[in-house]
Design a protein around this motif. Sequence first.
Motif, PDB file in Angstrom:
ATOM      1  N   GLY A 173       0.776  -1.231   0.000  1.00  0.00           N
ATOM      2  CA  GLY A 173       0.000   0.000   0.000  1.00  0.00           C
ATOM      3  C   GLY A 173       0.809   1.282   0.000  1.00  0.00           C
ATOM      4  O   GLY A 173       0.234   2.372   0.028  1.00  0.00           O
ATOM      5  N   TYR A 174       2.130   1.198  -0.036  1.00  0.00           N
ATOM      6  CA  TYR A 174       2.963   2.411  -0.081  1.00  0.00           C
ATOM      7  C   TYR A 174       2.579   3.226  -1.324  1.00  0.00           C
ATOM      8  O   TYR A 174       2.410   2.662  -2.406  1.00  0.00           O
ATOM      9  CB  TYR A 174       4.442   2.019  -0.128  1.00  0.00           C
ATOM     10  CG  TYR A 174       5.386   3.191  -0.266  1.00  0.00           C
ATOM     11  CD1 TYR A 174       5.810   3.616  -1.523  1.00  0.00           C
ATOM     12  CD2 TYR A 174       5.840   3.890   0.852  1.00  0.00           C
ATOM     13  CE1 TYR A 174       6.671   4.710  -1.658  1.00  0.00           C
ATOM     14  CE2 TYR A 174       6.697   4.973   0.724  1.00  0.00           C
ATOM     15  CZ  TYR A 174       7.108   5.372  -0.529  1.00  0.00           C
ATOM     16  OH  TYR A 174       7.952   6.455  -0.667  1.00  0.00           O
ATOM     17  N   LEU A 175       2.467   4.532  -1.154  1.00  0.00           N
ATOM     18  CA  LEU A 175       2.111   5.421  -2.254  1.00  0.00           C
ATOM     19  C   LEU A 175       3.345   6.171  -2.735  1.00  0.00           C
ATOM     20  O   LEU A 175       4.076   6.746  -1.917  1.00  0.00           O
ATOM     21  CB  LEU A 175       1.058   6.441  -1.789  1.00  0.00           C
ATOM     22  CG  LEU A 175      -0.278   5.854  -1.342  1.00  0.00           C
ATOM     23  CD1 LEU A 175      -1.211   6.973  -0.900  1.00  0.00           C
ATOM     24  CD2 LEU A 175      -0.918   5.028  -2.452  1.00  0.00           C
TER      25      LEU A 175
ATOM     26  N   LEU B  43      11.174  -0.269  -7.333  1.00  0.00           N
ATOM     27  CA  LEU B  43      10.915  -1.182  -6.222  1.00  0.00           C
ATOM     28  C   LEU B  43      10.370  -0.396  -5.041  1.00  0.00           C
ATOM     29  O   LEU B  43      10.801   0.726  -4.771  1.00  0.00           O
ATOM     30  CB  LEU B  43      12.207  -1.900  -5.802  1.00  0.00           C
ATOM     31  CG  LEU B  43      12.886  -2.769  -6.863  1.00  0.00           C
ATOM     32  CD1 LEU B  43      14.115  -3.461  -6.262  1.00  0.00           C
ATOM     33  CD2 LEU B  43      11.925  -3.789  -7.453  1.00  0.00           C
ATOM     34  N   CYS B  44       9.463  -0.977  -4.324  1.00  0.00           N
ATOM     35  CA  CYS B  44       8.801  -0.308  -3.212  1.00  0.00           C
ATOM     36  C   CYS B  44       9.768  -0.139  -2.041  1.00  0.00           C
ATOM     37  O   CYS B  44      10.388  -1.111  -1.603  1.00  0.00           O
ATOM     38  CB  CYS B  44       7.603  -1.147  -2.774  1.00  0.00           C
ATOM     39  SG  CYS B  44       6.755  -0.487  -1.329  1.00  0.00           S
ATOM     40  N   PRO B  45       9.907   1.087  -1.520  1.00  0.00           N
ATOM     41  CA  PRO B  45      10.787   1.267  -0.368  1.00  0.00           C
ATOM     42  C   PRO B  45      10.255   0.587   0.888  1.00  0.00           C
ATOM     43  O   PRO B  45      11.011   0.296   1.807  1.00  0.00           O
ATOM     44  CB  PRO B  45      10.837   2.792  -0.171  1.00  0.00           C
ATOM     45  CG  PRO B  45       9.776   3.366  -1.017  1.00  0.00           C
ATOM     46  CD  PRO B  45       9.327   2.350  -1.994  1.00  0.00           C
ATOM     47  N   GLY B  46       8.958   0.331   0.914  1.00  0.00           N
ATOM     48  CA  GLY B  46       8.387  -0.310   2.093  1.00  0.00           C
ATOM     49  C   GLY B  46       8.663  -1.807   2.138  1.00  0.00           C
ATOM     50  O   GLY B  46       9.038  -2.346   3.182  1.00  0.00           O
ATOM     51  N   CYS B  47       8.472  -2.481   0.991  1.00  0.00           N
ATOM     52  CA  CYS B  47       8.540  -3.948   1.014  1.00  0.00           C
ATOM     53  C   CYS B  47       9.414  -4.520  -0.094  1.00  0.00           C
ATOM     54  O   CYS B  47       9.544  -5.739  -0.194  1.00  0.00           O
ATOM     55  CB  CYS B  47       7.134  -4.546   0.921  1.00  0.00           C
ATOM     56  SG  CYS B  47       6.346  -4.289  -0.690  1.00  0.00           S
TER      57      CYS B  47
ATOM     58  N   TRP C 281       2.736  -2.371  -9.007  1.00  0.00           N
ATOM     59  CA  TRP C 281       2.098  -1.096  -8.678  1.00  0.00           C
ATOM     60  C   TRP C 281       0.763  -0.968  -9.390  1.00  0.00           C
ATOM     61  O   TRP C 281       0.563  -1.527 -10.463  1.00  0.00           O
ATOM     62  CB  TRP C 281       3.001   0.064  -9.119  1.00  0.00           C
ATOM     63  CG  TRP C 281       4.372   0.056  -8.524  1.00  0.00           C
ATOM     64  CD1 TRP C 281       5.475  -0.573  -9.032  1.00  0.00           C
ATOM     65  CD2 TRP C 281       4.785   0.695  -7.316  1.00  0.00           C
ATOM     66  NE1 TRP C 281       6.562  -0.350  -8.206  1.00  0.00           N
ATOM     67  CE2 TRP C 281       6.157   0.418  -7.153  1.00  0.00           C
ATOM     68  CE3 TRP C 281       4.138   1.487  -6.358  1.00  0.00           C
ATOM     69  CZ2 TRP C 281       6.892   0.903  -6.064  1.00  0.00           C
ATOM     70  CZ3 TRP C 281       4.877   1.967  -5.278  1.00  0.00           C
ATOM     71  CH2 TRP C 281       6.235   1.674  -5.144  1.00  0.00           C
ATOM     72  N   ARG C 282      -0.135  -0.194  -8.807  1.00  0.00           N
ATOM     73  CA  ARG C 282      -1.382   0.154  -9.507  1.00  0.00           C
ATOM     74  C   ARG C 282      -1.641   1.652  -9.326  1.00  0.00           C
ATOM     75  O   ARG C 282      -1.256   2.233  -8.308  1.00  0.00           O
ATOM     76  CB  ARG C 282      -2.564  -0.666  -8.998  1.00  0.00           C
ATOM     77  CG  ARG C 282      -2.897  -0.428  -7.549  1.00  0.00           C
ATOM     78  CD  ARG C 282      -4.156  -1.183  -7.110  1.00  0.00           C
ATOM     79  NE  ARG C 282      -4.094  -1.445  -5.675  1.00  0.00           N
ATOM     80  CZ  ARG C 282      -4.025  -2.666  -5.130  1.00  0.00           C
ATOM     81  NH1 ARG C 282      -4.059  -3.750  -5.884  1.00  0.00           N
ATOM     82  NH2 ARG C 282      -3.940  -2.786  -3.814  1.00  0.00           N
ATOM     83  N   PRO C 283      -2.326   2.261 -10.296  1.00  0.00           N
ATOM     84  CA  PRO C 283      -2.604   3.693 -10.166  1.00  0.00           C
ATOM     85  C   PRO C 283      -3.730   3.937  -9.175  1.00  0.00           C
ATOM     86  O   PRO C 283      -4.625   3.104  -9.010  1.00  0.00           O
ATOM     87  CB  PRO C 283      -3.055   4.077 -11.585  1.00  0.00           C
ATOM     88  CG  PRO C 283      -3.575   2.828 -12.193  1.00  0.00           C
ATOM     89  CD  PRO C 283      -2.836   1.683 -11.559  1.00  0.00           C
ATOM     90  N   ARG C 284      -3.643   5.094  -8.533  1.00  0.00           N
ATOM     91  CA  ARG C 284      -4.636   5.452  -7.527  1.00  0.00           C
ATOM     92  C   ARG C 284      -4.769   6.960  -7.545  1.00  0.00           C
ATOM     93  O   ARG C 284      -3.762   7.658  -7.692  1.00  0.00           O
ATOM     94  CB  ARG C 284      -4.096   5.004  -6.178  1.00  0.00           C
ATOM     95  CG  ARG C 284      -5.126   4.658  -5.149  1.00  0.00           C
ATOM     96  CD  ARG C 284      -4.454   4.615  -3.829  1.00  0.00           C
ATOM     97  NE  ARG C 284      -4.748   5.854  -3.138  1.00  0.00           N
ATOM     98  CZ  ARG C 284      -5.143   5.887  -1.871  1.00  0.00           C
ATOM     99  NH1 ARG C 284      -5.257   4.777  -1.181  1.00  0.00           N
ATOM    100  NH2 ARG C 284      -5.384   7.047  -1.316  1.00  0.00           N
ATOM    101  N   PRO C 285      -5.928   7.533  -7.439  1.00  0.00           N
ATOM    102  CA  PRO C 285      -6.013   9.001  -7.428  1.00  0.00           C
ATOM    103  C   PRO C 285      -5.232   9.578  -6.245  1.00  0.00           C
ATOM    104  O   PRO C 285      -5.225   9.011  -5.163  1.00  0.00           O
ATOM    105  CB  PRO C 285      -7.517   9.275  -7.258  1.00  0.00           C
ATOM    106  CG  PRO C 285      -8.201   8.015  -7.657  1.00  0.00           C
ATOM    107  CD  PRO C 285      -7.251   6.895  -7.329  1.00  0.00           C
ATOM    108  N   ALA C 286      -4.593  10.720  -6.492  1.00  0.00           N
ATOM    109  CA  ALA C 286      -3.828  11.373  -5.426  1.00  0.00           C
ATOM    110  C   ALA C 286      -4.726  11.776  -4.260  1.00  0.00           C
ATOM    111  O   ALA C 286      -4.303  11.812  -3.116  1.00  0.00           O
ATOM    112  CB  ALA C 286      -3.102  12.598  -5.973  1.00  0.00           C
TER     113      ALA C 286
END
Lengths: 386, 123
Positions: free
Chosen positions: B27-29, B36-40, B45-50
């Motif tokens: 879920g990291y944005l 690569l995700c800094p969290g995991c 990745w998937r797009p999500r509205p800001a």
Amino acid sequence: MSAGSEARIVGAAEATYERHPAPERETETFIAEAVVAALADAGIEHGEVDGYGVASFSLAPDHAIDLTWKLGLTVNWLMEDTNGGASGVNMLQHAVRAIEAGDAETIVLSSGDRLDKRDFHLMTDSYNKAVRDYLARLPLSGPNALFAFITERYGAAHGLEREDFACVPIAQRAWATMNPGAAYREPLTLEEYLDSVPVAPPLGRYDCVPIVSGGDAIVVTSAERAARLGRPSVGVRAIRALYNPDHQDGNGIETGFSTIRDDLWAAAGVRPEDVGAAFVYDDYPVMVLVQLADLGLIPDGDVKRYLHRTLLEGRWPVNTSGGQLSAGQAGAAGGMHGLVEAIRQLLGRAGERQVEGLELALATGYGMVLYSHGACHNAAVLERHS
Amino acid sequence: MSAEPTTEPRGDSAEEPLMVSECTACGYLAYPPRLLCPGCGGSSWRPRPAGAGVATEVTVRRPVFERRQLPSGEWVEEEPTRLGAVSTEGGVRIIARLEAGIEAGGRVALVRRDGVAVAVEGS
């Protein structure tokens, strides 16, 4: 080649910064001048050099190996650093470790850029892909607006107004009056600072570095070689670094310097209050404060008081060349400018602006704004060896 | 979805909600997008509205050069630009052009216009 030795910095020099360089004065010209001057300052012969490092934004299509060839060097250790404001301390860290390991004995580190105003903005528009694709078309050319936000944020957090931030460029300009190489050499008044042309409020002209062309270089060698030179040298008690600590998610005013602080001073075996001068990367006044505070030089946290009492009235030595805010930023040389001044001061070669009896100094590197603030943080604790 | 950046600039024509990248694993944005995700360490990745946000700091950027040349050859005066740091409800900080009337502390919505992030008056 030795089996490994403690490292000592034995020379430092700057190729005079120019605001309007003649067309034939290229990036490599400034770098070469700084290298020659640093070797002369060190008393080291060209033929002794067995390691070379360079940092520049404008070498392309050349690289470190091309400059090695053009400088007439043959080396056992070679690096090119692309980390701008953090490049000087980063290269120093690598050079020190190389000498400690016996990979090289006499290393020249150099930085420089030829940049006029148009070159600078062409560079900043394509600084990295994130700037090119997400920021340049806002429009945003260079990070001034980003540091306007950081200045505002820091001011709100610490109760600072423009009159308080002014202490940084005013104090540094007082030192610059004694630096014949500085772009701005006249004293700066509060009125001039407050009335200056707005750049991106709250930042005005004197919150921003003058863009210049120039070069800087230092010479690092073994303690044995330094001893044979029979002159003072500078030792590195500790260097610590941190890159991309917050993935650009942080606020830019609580930085990676806080994270490396305790380890830096523990490794150095001294306390922040033991240093007699600080040379902090000064792209903007706010970042001078952030680094001094995050590295433990404002122990009571009263930044406003520090600005007026310690820095301005007390003239506690910070950036005694006048810093980049007075002397100018010659591209990547900005990352070595503070180191050169720190070394000059520790070697007793700072002339009129000499800090008497200086034994210990702090020098920092910061920069590479990936999206909203710098991602690179490094710091060195330096000491004089008589 | 693969590691393909989903917030790649798409061209100047449309105005659409500004999208950020969400790590499908944790879920990291991210904005701008990452590999690569800094969290995991994940690469999906998937797009999500800001989402909505607040303009925490604002400035008016003076143009660097007084005039610039358009592709047509015409010279135009450079205008000062209102820019802001926007903190979104998801915790992402976005550097955006600000529409007129948005001041520090103002609530905004974020769109993509002219290939850049623009903060418009929010509710």
